[in-house]
Write a protein that holds these residues in place. Structure first.
Motif, PDB file in Angstrom:
ATOM      1  N   THR A   1      31.968  41.957  35.591  1.00  0.00           N
ATOM      2  CA  THR A   1      31.004  41.749  36.674  1.00  0.00           C
ATOM      3  C   THR A   1      31.263  40.500  37.502  1.00  0.00           C
ATOM      4  O   THR A   1      30.459  40.161  38.367  1.00  0.00           O
ATOM      5  N   GLY A   2      32.365  39.782  37.235  1.00  0.00           N
ATOM      6  CA  GLY A   2      32.611  38.529  37.945  1.00  0.00           C
ATOM      7  C   GLY A   2      33.811  38.599  38.868  1.00  0.00           C
ATOM      8  O   GLY A   2      34.313  39.678  39.210  1.00  0.00           O
ATOM      9  N   HIS A   3      34.268  37.426  39.293  1.00  0.00           N
ATOM     10  CA  HIS A   3      35.496  37.282  40.085  1.00  0.00           C
ATOM     11  C   HIS A   3      36.454  36.460  39.235  1.00  0.00           C
ATOM     12  O   HIS A   3      36.316  35.239  39.132  1.00  0.00           O
ATOM     13  N   LEU A   4      37.422  37.136  38.633  1.00  0.00           N
ATOM     14  CA  LEU A   4      38.284  36.496  37.647  1.00  0.00           C
ATOM     15  C   LEU A   4      39.676  36.233  38.211  1.00  0.00           C
ATOM     16  O   LEU A   4      40.230  37.068  38.944  1.00  0.00           O
ATOM     17  N   GLU A   5      40.221  35.090  37.848  1.00  0.00           N
ATOM     18  CA  GLU A   5      41.629  34.802  38.111  1.00  0.00           C
ATOM     19  C   GLU A   5      42.328  34.746  36.765  1.00  0.00           C
ATOM     20  O   GLU A   5      41.977  33.947  35.903  1.00  0.00           O
ATOM     21  N   ILE A   6      43.316  35.622  36.598  1.00  0.00           N
ATOM     22  CA  ILE A   6      43.988  35.766  35.306  1.00  0.00           C
ATOM     23  C   ILE A   6      45.472  35.479  35.484  1.00  0.00           C
ATOM     24  O   ILE A   6      46.135  36.066  36.344  1.00  0.00           O
ATOM     25  N   ASP A   7      45.978  34.557  34.672  1.00  0.00           N
ATOM     26  CA  ASP A   7      47.410  34.259  34.640  1.00  0.00           C
ATOM     27  C   ASP A   7      47.982  34.806  33.347  1.00  0.00           C
ATOM     28  O   ASP A   7      47.506  34.476  32.251  1.00  0.00           O
ATOM     29  N   ALA A   8      49.001  35.645  33.486  1.00  0.00           N
ATOM     30  CA  ALA A   8      49.668  36.216  32.315  1.00  0.00           C
ATOM     31  C   ALA A   8      51.128  35.811  32.330  1.00  0.00           C
ATOM     32  O   ALA A   8      51.758  35.767  33.389  1.00  0.00           O
ATOM     33  N   SER A   9      51.657  35.503  31.172  1.00  0.00           N
ATOM     34  CA  SER A   9      53.061  35.083  31.102  1.00  0.00           C
ATOM     35  C   SER A   9      53.961  36.224  30.642  1.00  0.00           C
ATOM     36  O   SER A   9      54.892  36.611  31.335  1.00  0.00           O
ATOM     37  N   THR A  10      53.686  36.778  29.476  1.00  0.00           N
ATOM     38  CA  THR A  10      54.494  37.897  28.966  1.00  0.00           C
ATOM     39  C   THR A  10      53.561  38.921  28.332  1.00  0.00           C
ATOM     40  O   THR A  10      53.151  38.763  27.186  1.00  0.00           O
ATOM     41  N   LEU A  11      53.212  39.933  29.084  1.00  0.00           N
ATOM     42  CA  LEU A  11      52.289  40.930  28.555  1.00  0.00           C
ATOM     43  C   LEU A  11      52.951  41.790  27.484  1.00  0.00           C
ATOM     44  O   LEU A  11      52.293  42.308  26.596  1.00  0.00           O
ATOM     45  N   GLY A  12      54.263  41.975  27.577  1.00  0.00           N
ATOM     46  CA  GLY A  12      54.930  42.839  26.619  1.00  0.00           C
ATOM     47  C   GLY A  12      54.674  44.295  26.950  1.00  0.00           C
ATOM     48  O   GLY A  12      53.593  44.674  27.378  1.00  0.00           O
ATOM     49  N   GLY A  13      55.678  45.123  26.776  1.00  0.00           N
ATOM     50  CA  GLY A  13      55.536  46.518  27.119  1.00  0.00           C
ATOM     51  C   GLY A  13      55.437  46.711  28.632  1.00  0.00           C
ATOM     52  O   GLY A  13      55.599  45.783  29.420  1.00  0.00           O
ATOM     53  N   LEU A  14      55.195  47.937  29.020  1.00  0.00           N
ATOM     54  CA  LEU A  14      54.971  48.279  30.426  1.00  0.00           C
ATOM     55  C   LEU A  14      53.475  48.494  30.601  1.00  0.00           C
ATOM     56  O   LEU A  14      52.895  49.384  29.978  1.00  0.00           O
ATOM     57  N   VAL A  15      52.841  47.669  31.437  1.00  0.00           N
ATOM     58  CA  VAL A  15      51.395  47.738  31.626  1.00  0.00           C
ATOM     59  C   VAL A  15      51.114  48.311  33.011  1.00  0.00           C
ATOM     60  O   VAL A  15      51.487  47.723  34.027  1.00  0.00           O
ATOM     61  N   ILE A  16      50.454  49.453  33.037  1.00  0.00           N
ATOM     62  CA  ILE A  16      50.177  50.162  34.283  1.00  0.00           C
ATOM     63  C   ILE A  16      48.675  50.180  34.501  1.00  0.00           C
ATOM     64  O   ILE A  16      47.902  50.562  33.618  1.00  0.00           O
ATOM     65  N   GLY A  17      48.250  49.718  35.682  1.00  0.00           N
ATOM     66  CA  GLY A  17      46.839  49.655  36.010  1.00  0.00           C
ATOM     67  C   GLY A  17      46.429  50.766  36.955  1.00  0.00           C
ATOM     68  O   GLY A  17      47.213  51.230  37.782  1.00  0.00           O
ATOM     69  N   HIS A  18      45.197  51.199  36.822  1.00  0.00           N
ATOM     70  CA  HIS A  18      44.581  52.168  37.735  1.00  0.00           C
ATOM     71  C   HIS A  18      43.185  51.650  38.047  1.00  0.00           C
ATOM     72  O   HIS A  18      42.334  51.572  37.160  1.00  0.00           O
ATOM     73  N   THR A  19      42.974  51.240  39.280  1.00  0.00           N
ATOM     74  CA  THR A  19      41.656  50.737  39.652  1.00  0.00           C
ATOM     75  C   THR A  19      40.718  51.923  39.847  1.00  0.00           C
ATOM     76  O   THR A  19      41.007  52.835  40.621  1.00  0.00           O
ATOM     77  N   ARG A  20      39.625  51.887  39.144  1.00  0.00           N
ATOM     78  CA  ARG A  20      38.615  52.937  39.315  1.00  0.00           C
ATOM     79  C   ARG A  20      37.572  52.534  40.345  1.00  0.00           C
ATOM     80  O   ARG A  20      37.299  53.283  41.283  1.00  0.00           O
ATOM     81  N   THR A  21      36.999  51.354  40.163  1.00  0.00           N
ATOM     82  CA  THR A  21      35.988  50.882  41.116  1.00  0.00           C
ATOM     83  C   THR A  21      36.279  49.471  41.604  1.00  0.00           C
ATOM     84  O   THR A  21      35.635  49.009  42.543  1.00  0.00           O
ATOM     85  N   ALA A  22      37.205  48.774  40.981  1.00  0.00           N
ATOM     86  CA  ALA A  22      37.471  47.366  41.303  1.00  0.00           C
ATOM     87  C   ALA A  22      38.526  47.231  42.391  1.00  0.00           C
ATOM     88  O   ALA A  22      39.297  48.163  42.663  1.00  0.00           O
ATOM     89  N   HIS A  23      38.578  46.053  43.008  1.00  0.00           N
ATOM     90  CA  HIS A  23      39.699  45.630  43.829  1.00  0.00           C
ATOM     91  C   HIS A  23      40.480  44.578  43.041  1.00  0.00           C
ATOM     92  O   HIS A  23      39.885  43.695  42.415  1.00  0.00           O
ATOM     93  N   VAL A  24      41.806  44.706  43.065  1.00  0.00           N
ATOM     94  CA  VAL A  24      42.666  43.811  42.300  1.00  0.00           C
ATOM     95  C   VAL A  24      43.735  43.254  43.228  1.00  0.00           C
ATOM     96  O   VAL A  24      44.452  44.009  43.891  1.00  0.00           O
ATOM     97  N   ASP A  25      43.820  41.917  43.288  1.00  0.00           N
ATOM     98  CA  ASP A  25      44.916  41.235  43.988  1.00  0.00           C
ATOM     99  C   ASP A  25      45.910  40.771  42.942  1.00  0.00           C
ATOM    100  O   ASP A  25      45.542  40.050  42.016  1.00  0.00           O
ATOM    101  N   ARG A  26      47.174  41.169  43.100  1.00  0.00           N
ATOM    102  CA  ARG A  26      48.169  40.857  42.092  1.00  0.00           C
ATOM    103  C   ARG A  26      49.354  40.148  42.749  1.00  0.00           C
ATOM    104  O   ARG A  26      49.939  40.639  43.719  1.00  0.00           O
TER     105      ARG A  26
END
Length: 320
Positions: A59-84
């Motif tokens: 429910t907020g406005h988050l800034e997330i820094d990731a270094s090594t997520l590992g694997g292949l991570v695929i996102g699908h926005t359902r209702t959110a907006h994501v700046d990457r």
């Protein structure tokens, strides 16, 4: 056949420290989250080992820094907006869009606005089971050249694939408990990812592959898959047993039988399922359980395929 039960996890919190700890433990030990205000995050994850699918909303406005997520991570926005932001490029994704959160082992920054996102985490080893790279004849590291889907139609293909896996495989106790079903679903997701996101996977056979696509290769491959049909095997496993490249074994099946190694394997498993139906006690067994045992996740698809092959619905065979 060994079972590979789906592990499900639920998380719901308004505590930033608890959220930080949970997401770090689940995705990246070095994950950093910043928020200007308080927020709530809910997270539901189904984990199979080779892949996991999670639905998470906040429910907020988050800034997330990731270094090594590992694997292949695929996102699908359902209702959110994501700046990457990743490797000097920045993109915004809105509801309905799909994207690679980052290339494997590449840092990224994500601004996640309020709403829901679906994540699929795919083990990199699964990619090598369905594709290889040029010019090497053995599976190599596949690099993704773009982080967005190649087209809107392909993005829709990804959404349809994950919906099938989530609704038919992960939500079915009988299907989700079978390693053959889980393995097939993982490779389905890997093949979809390679089709949707531009990458270096090499699909055309080399001259050496064409020379190796012989009847002798075909015989070795068929012997292997008929002897191991009850195991979770991939086209890459079949190629390894035949002593040729992945493309060579695929070409051999196409050239001499007009099919693919995995389609041939599905036919072998369908025959094994037919045998089990003939000899099963209908008071103890069900069509769905036997279908799942042989890697068929969808009851309706199995029924249609069985009827087309044997002229009767599987339930009739079971009750004979």
């Amino acid at each position: 056949m060994t079972s590979s039960p789906v592990q499900t996890h639920q998380f719901d919190s308004r505590d930033p420290a608890a959220i930080q700890g949970f997401l770090s433990a689940t995705y990246d030990p070095k994950l950093r989250i910043q928020s200007r205000n308080g927020y709530r995050l809910t997270h539901h994850r189904a984990d199979t080992g080779p892949f996991a699918i999670a639905t998470t909303r906040q429910t907020g406005h988050l800034e997330i820094d990731a270094s090594t997520l590992g694997g292949l991570v695929i996102g699908h926005t359902r209702t959110a907006h994501v700046d990457r932001s990743c490797a000097g490029s920045a993109h915004r994704f809105g509801p309905g869009e799909v994207f690679l959160v980052t290339r494997p082992e590449e840092p990224c920054t994500v601004h996640w606005h309020p709403g829901e996102v679906e994540l699929c985490v795919l083990d990199l080893s699964v990619l090598a089971q369905v594709a290889t790279t040029a010019p090497a004849r053995r599976p190599g590291r596949i690099e993704f050249t773009e982080l967005g889907a190649a087209s809107a139609a392909l993005a829709r293909q990804w959404r349809n694939t994950t919906s099938f896996v989530r609704d038919v495989v992960l939500n079915s106790p009988a299907a989700g408990a079978q390693s053959l079903v889980i393995g097939n679903a993982a490779r389905m997701l890997a093949a979809a990812a390679l089709a949707v996101f531009p990458n270096t996977a090499f699909t055309e056979p080399t001259a050496a592959d064409r020379n190796d696509a012989t009847t002798a290769t075909l015989r070795r491959a068929i012997t292997f898959l008929e002897e191991h049909a009850e195991r979770d095997i991939s086209a890459a496993d079949i190629a390894g047993a035949a002593g040729v490249s992945l493309r060579a074994v695929q070409l051999a099946f196409r050239r001499h039988l007009g099919t693919t190694p995995m389609a041939y394997l599905r036919r072998v498993r369908l025959v094994r399922a037919h045998h089990d139906l003939l000899h099963a006690d209908p008071r103890q067994e069900t069509v769905s359980a036997i279908a799942s045992r042989w890697g068929f996740a969808s009851h309706s698809r199995f029924t249609a395929r069985y009827h087309a092959s044997f002229g009767v619905p599987p339930r009739e065979t079971l009750n004979t």
